[in-house]
Motif scaffolding. Sequence first.
Motif, PDB file in Angstrom:
ATOM      1  N   SER A   1       7.734  93.279  25.146  1.00  0.00           N
ATOM      2  CA  SER A   1       8.880  94.094  25.042  1.00  0.00           C
ATOM      3  C   SER A   1       8.653  95.264  23.877  1.00  0.00           C
ATOM      4  O   SER A   1       9.195  96.243  24.207  1.00  0.00           O
ATOM      5  CB  SER A   1      10.239  93.286  24.904  1.00  0.00           C
ATOM      6  OG  SER A   1      10.209  92.934  23.514  1.00  0.00           O
ATOM      7  N   GLU A   2       7.833  95.135  22.960  1.00  0.00           N
ATOM      8  CA  GLU A   2       7.524  95.953  22.028  1.00  0.00           C
ATOM      9  C   GLU A   2       6.275  96.839  22.335  1.00  0.00           C
ATOM     10  O   GLU A   2       6.046  97.725  21.624  1.00  0.00           O
ATOM     11  CB  GLU A   2       7.266  95.177  20.718  1.00  0.00           C
ATOM     12  CG  GLU A   2       8.670  94.685  20.228  1.00  0.00           C
ATOM     13  CD  GLU A   2       8.437  94.079  18.697  1.00  0.00           C
ATOM     14  OE1 GLU A   2       7.480  93.727  18.449  1.00  0.00           O
ATOM     15  OE2 GLU A   2       9.503  93.567  18.415  1.00  0.00           O
ATOM     16  N   ALA A   3       5.387  96.626  23.534  1.00  0.00           N
ATOM     17  CA  ALA A   3       4.244  97.401  23.532  1.00  0.00           C
ATOM     18  C   ALA A   3       4.614  98.538  24.690  1.00  0.00           C
ATOM     19  O   ALA A   3       5.634  98.535  25.283  1.00  0.00           O
ATOM     20  CB  ALA A   3       3.320  96.253  24.674  1.00  0.00           C
ATOM     21  N   ASP A   4       3.636  99.611  24.208  1.00  0.00           N
ATOM     22  CA  ASP A   4       3.719 100.613  25.123  1.00  0.00           C
ATOM     23  C   ASP A   4       3.065 100.653  26.085  1.00  0.00           C
ATOM     24  O   ASP A   4       3.102 101.058  27.258  1.00  0.00           O
ATOM     25  CB  ASP A   4       3.366 102.003  23.997  1.00  0.00           C
ATOM     26  CG  ASP A   4       4.064 102.007  22.739  1.00  0.00           C
ATOM     27  OD1 ASP A   4       5.297 102.316  23.003  1.00  0.00           O
ATOM     28  OD2 ASP A   4       3.484 101.902  21.730  1.00  0.00           O
ATOM     29  N   ILE A   5       1.738  99.961  26.117  1.00  0.00           N
ATOM     30  CA  ILE A   5       0.792  99.701  27.227  1.00  0.00           C
ATOM     31  C   ILE A   5       0.504  98.162  27.208  1.00  0.00           C
ATOM     32  O   ILE A   5       0.673  97.522  26.344  1.00  0.00           O
ATOM     33  CB  ILE A   5      -0.303 100.640  26.755  1.00  0.00           C
ATOM     34  CG1 ILE A   5       0.019 101.921  26.834  1.00  0.00           C
ATOM     35  CG2 ILE A   5      -1.431 100.138  27.988  1.00  0.00           C
ATOM     36  CD1 ILE A   5      -1.123 102.876  26.103  1.00  0.00           C
ATOM     37  N   LEU A   6       0.180  97.724  28.538  1.00  0.00           N
ATOM     38  CA  LEU A   6       0.027  96.541  28.827  1.00  0.00           C
ATOM     39  C   LEU A   6      -1.485  96.273  29.549  1.00  0.00           C
ATOM     40  O   LEU A   6      -1.643  97.106  30.704  1.00  0.00           O
ATOM     41  CB  LEU A   6       0.852  95.524  29.537  1.00  0.00           C
ATOM     42  CG  LEU A   6       0.609  94.043  29.663  1.00  0.00           C
ATOM     43  CD1 LEU A   6       1.800  93.256  29.418  1.00  0.00           C
ATOM     44  CD2 LEU A   6       0.039  93.748  31.024  1.00  0.00           C
ATOM     45  N   ILE A   7      -2.409  95.580  28.996  1.00  0.00           N
ATOM     46  CA  ILE A   7      -3.717  95.563  29.750  1.00  0.00           C
ATOM     47  C   ILE A   7      -3.820  94.176  29.907  1.00  0.00           C
ATOM     48  O   ILE A   7      -3.588  93.157  29.120  1.00  0.00           O
ATOM     49  CB  ILE A   7      -4.834  95.982  28.830  1.00  0.00           C
ATOM     50  CG1 ILE A   7      -4.851  97.140  28.271  1.00  0.00           C
ATOM     51  CG2 ILE A   7      -6.218  95.696  29.600  1.00  0.00           C
ATOM     52  CD1 ILE A   7      -4.886  98.363  29.155  1.00  0.00           C
TER      53      ILE A   7
END
Length: 128
Positions: A51-57
């Motif tokens: 939820s705090e991430a700007d990007i998910l890989i």
Amino acid sequence: MRVYLAGQPSDYDKWKEKFIDIKDFDFYDPEIDSDQSSSDTFFPQDLEAVSEADILIANPGLAPSEGTWIEVGYFLALNTKTPGERCKNMVIIWNKDRLNWSIEFVKKAGILVSTVEEAIEKLKEMKM
């Protein structure tokens, strides 16, 4: 920018190590940054980090990867406004040997690539 690395653990593939030295990104690796001893600890910690991430890989590898898909779905829900919208800040590495029965569905969710190197290039493009 915060990047959440979801997917196959380093025991199977050292893919996450290729990201760590990329400048201008803050990486969250659940294997390092959360208590993996129990789902009572890692499930809430990892979802908070998603939820705090700007990007998910995401790299589901070849295994069923249920946990990865939960993280992908949660990130997609948090980072799109309408059902069916494609998430422009989520990259999914789809291994060429993975079964393709759901690939068309997954393509609609985010940016689909076939290698870690392609994912790194897409990540660098997002910085611009």
